[in-house]
Design a protein around this motif. Structure first.
Motif, PDB file in Angstrom:
ATOM      1  N   TYR A   1       9.478   3.135   5.179  1.00 59.32           N
ATOM      2  CA  TYR A   1       8.761   4.288   5.725  1.00 59.32           C
ATOM      3  C   TYR A   1       7.425   4.375   5.005  1.00 59.32           C
ATOM      4  CZ  TYR A   1      13.249   5.372   7.715  1.00 59.32           C
ATOM      5  OH  TYR A   1      14.414   5.285   8.423  1.00 59.32           O
ATOM      6  N   LEU A   2       6.333   4.216   5.751  1.00 60.41           N
ATOM      7  CA  LEU A   2       5.016   4.163   5.114  1.00 60.41           C
ATOM      8  C   LEU A   2       4.595   5.537   4.599  1.00 60.41           C
ATOM      9  CD1 LEU A   2       3.058   1.797   7.543  1.00 60.41           C
ATOM     10  CD2 LEU A   2       4.199   1.219   5.393  1.00 60.41           C
ATOM     11  N   SER A   3       3.859   5.526   3.501  1.00 60.64           N
ATOM     12  CA  SER A   3       3.397   6.782   2.897  1.00 60.64           C
ATOM     13  C   SER A   3       2.110   7.285   3.549  1.00 60.64           C
ATOM     14  CB  SER A   3       3.133   6.551   1.401  1.00 60.64           C
ATOM     15  OG  SER A   3       2.135   5.551   1.251  1.00 60.64           O
ATOM     16  N   TYR A   4       1.579   6.499   4.515  1.00 61.57           N
ATOM     17  CA  TYR A   4       0.279   6.837   5.126  1.00 61.57           C
ATOM     18  C   TYR A   4       0.364   6.597   6.635  1.00 61.57           C
ATOM     19  CZ  TYR A   4       0.092   1.749   4.846  1.00 61.57           C
ATOM     20  OH  TYR A   4       0.407   0.423   4.958  1.00 61.57           O
ATOM     21  N   PRO A   5      -0.482   7.265   7.429  1.00 56.87           N
ATOM     22  CA  PRO A   5      -0.461   7.042   8.880  1.00 56.87           C
ATOM     23  C   PRO A   5      -1.048   5.672   9.238  1.00 56.87           C
ATOM     24  CG  PRO A   5      -1.574   9.110   8.297  1.00 56.87           C
ATOM     25  CD  PRO A   5      -1.409   8.333   7.027  1.00 56.87           C
TER      26      PRO A   5
ATOM     27  N   PRO B   1      -5.214   7.109   6.134  1.00 56.02           N
ATOM     28  CA  PRO B   1      -4.775   6.317   7.288  1.00 56.02           C
ATOM     29  C   PRO B   1      -5.412   4.918   7.343  1.00 56.02           C
ATOM     30  CG  PRO B   1      -5.583   8.490   7.965  1.00 56.02           C
ATOM     31  CD  PRO B   1      -5.924   8.321   6.529  1.00 56.02           C
ATOM     32  N   ILE B   2      -4.738   4.009   8.019  1.00 57.16           N
ATOM     33  CA  ILE B   2      -5.281   2.665   8.282  1.00 57.16           C
ATOM     34  C   ILE B   2      -5.238   2.439   9.790  1.00 57.16           C
ATOM     35  CG2 ILE B   2      -4.847   0.168   8.080  1.00 57.16           C
ATOM     36  CD1 ILE B   2      -3.904   0.558   5.308  1.00 57.16           C
TER      37      ILE B   2
ATOM     38  N   LEU C   1       0.837  -1.206   0.000  1.00 55.99           N
ATOM     39  CA  LEU C   1       0.000   0.000   0.000  1.00 55.99           C
ATOM     40  C   LEU C   1       0.871   1.255   0.000  1.00 55.99           C
ATOM     41  CD1 LEU C   1      -2.809  -1.172   2.445  1.00 55.99           C
ATOM     42  CD2 LEU C   1      -3.085  -0.631   0.020  1.00 55.99           C
ATOM     43  N   SER C   2       2.030   1.164   0.659  1.00 55.04           N
ATOM     44  CA  SER C   2       2.954   2.294   0.679  1.00 55.04           C
ATOM     45  C   SER C   2       3.602   2.483  -0.702  1.00 55.04           C
ATOM     46  CB  SER C   2       4.021   2.062   1.754  1.00 55.04           C
ATOM     47  OG  SER C   2       4.728   3.233   1.995  1.00 55.04           O
ATOM     48  N   LEU C   3       3.948   1.365  -1.342  1.00 56.95           N
ATOM     49  CA  LEU C   3       4.524   1.451  -2.700  1.00 56.95           C
ATOM     50  C   LEU C   3       3.527   2.084  -3.667  1.00 56.95           C
ATOM     51  CD1 LEU C   3       6.235  -2.062  -3.024  1.00 56.95           C
ATOM     52  CD2 LEU C   3       7.370   0.142  -2.704  1.00 56.95           C
TER      53      LEU C   3
END
Ligand SMILES: [Zn+2]
Ligand SMILES: [Zn+2]
Length: 305
Positions: free
Chosen positions: A111-115, A88-89, A80-82
């Protein structure tokens, strides 16, 4: 008609994945929102195979930290980050899940692109863990070899529906329709009060889905799941291997059906079959000695209620 309650089975077998027999994961669509329950290995591939728009998932519920319910999570979150997700999730999982994932992120330099938010579950009593506009989710404490919860998803009651024939008869202007649907009474042209119930039908009955995997036979859960529209209950074994239930803390198909009967649910979906069995119809046959409305979970199958 209200939005259907849909359950799509991504995997429904126990610990050892084989061709067409994947570990546990399912997508529940409730009032238009997608929820992911459990995330066994390969879940992200199953999501793609089922053409599910998994970027829309905002809530992930993990029953326990055995690999067949959890090992697909790091892969899914990374993908999901890629894909540059920004929404957010929230993950609802037993104590330890956050620590495990953080170590994997740390040593893989991810490092995730979302919280990513965590709701850590540790209570042994049923609790409300998610309260959204159109549904709620409560835990169902289960008994297994490690700390485990099932999840009860309950729709919130919708709005009352306009009785078109009645509003026409009473010559109520269209301008009032929105107020009526929101539950308000109306004053007619001659000044008399028209009660809301006179010009509306009750809302659709609320639907609920209880997910119970993995667990030994546990009648304590019956009051929590009482009258659910559908129950998914694990049935790892047939009666022939009932002796294995105490040691492994799993259930037989007949025990699952007994829970369904006592809880007066609408339908029972069986799953989490042990890899030792070839013919899933045997699960249905044994369960039907206790309870009539039996459905068999199979990969890629969607149940609609
Ligand atoms: Zn399992
Ligand atoms: Zn387990």
């Amino acid at each position: 008609m209200s939005a259907p309650l849909k359950i799509t089975i991504l995997g429904c077998h126990s610990a050892t994945p084989k061709t067409n027999a994947y570990p546990t994961s399912q997508i529940v669509e409730v009032r238009g929102q997608l929820l992911l329950i459990d995330c066994g290995e390969g879940t992200q591939v199953r999501l793609r195979e089922n053409s599910i728009k998994f970027n829309q998932v905002k809530h992930i519920f993990i029953s326990h930290l055995h690999g067949d319910h959890f090992y697909g999570l790091i892969g899914l979150l990374s993908t999901l980050s890629l894909l540059n997700r920004t929404t957010p999730i929230t993950i609802y999982a037993p104590e330890g899940a956050q620590e495990i994932l953080n170590i994997q992120f740390k040593y893989s330099g991810t490092y995730l692109s979302y919280p990513l938010h965590f709701v850590e579950l540790k209570s042994t009593k049923s609790e409300l863990i998610c309260d959204e506009e159109k549904f709620i989710v409560k835990t169902i404490p289960l008994e297994h070899r490690v700390y485990t919860n099932g999840f009860l998803i309950v729709e919130k009651e919708g709005k009352r529906k306009l009785n078109l024939q009645k509003v026409e008869e009473l010559k109520i202007d269209k301008a009032y329709f929105k107020k009526i649907v929101n539950g308000e009474d109306v004053i007619s042209d001659d000044g008399s009060l028209i009660k809301n119930e006179e010009v509306t039908f009750p809302p659709d009955p609320v639907k609920s889905y209880a997910y119970c995997s993995d667990t030994t036979y546990k009648p304590d859960i019956i009051p929590i799941i009482k009258n659910a529209t559908a129950l998914y209950h694990e049935s790892t074994f047939l009666e022939l291997h009932k002796n294995l239930c105490a040691k492994t803390k799993h259930s037989t198909a007949k025990q699952a059906a007994s829970i369904a009967k006592q809880a007066n649910v609408g339908h029972l979906i069986l799953g989490h079959y042990s890899a030792r069995y070839k013919n899933l119809d045997d699960f249905k046959a044994e369960a039907q000695t206790e309870f009539e409305n039996i459905l068999l979970a199979k990969s890629r199958k969607t149940f609609v209620f």
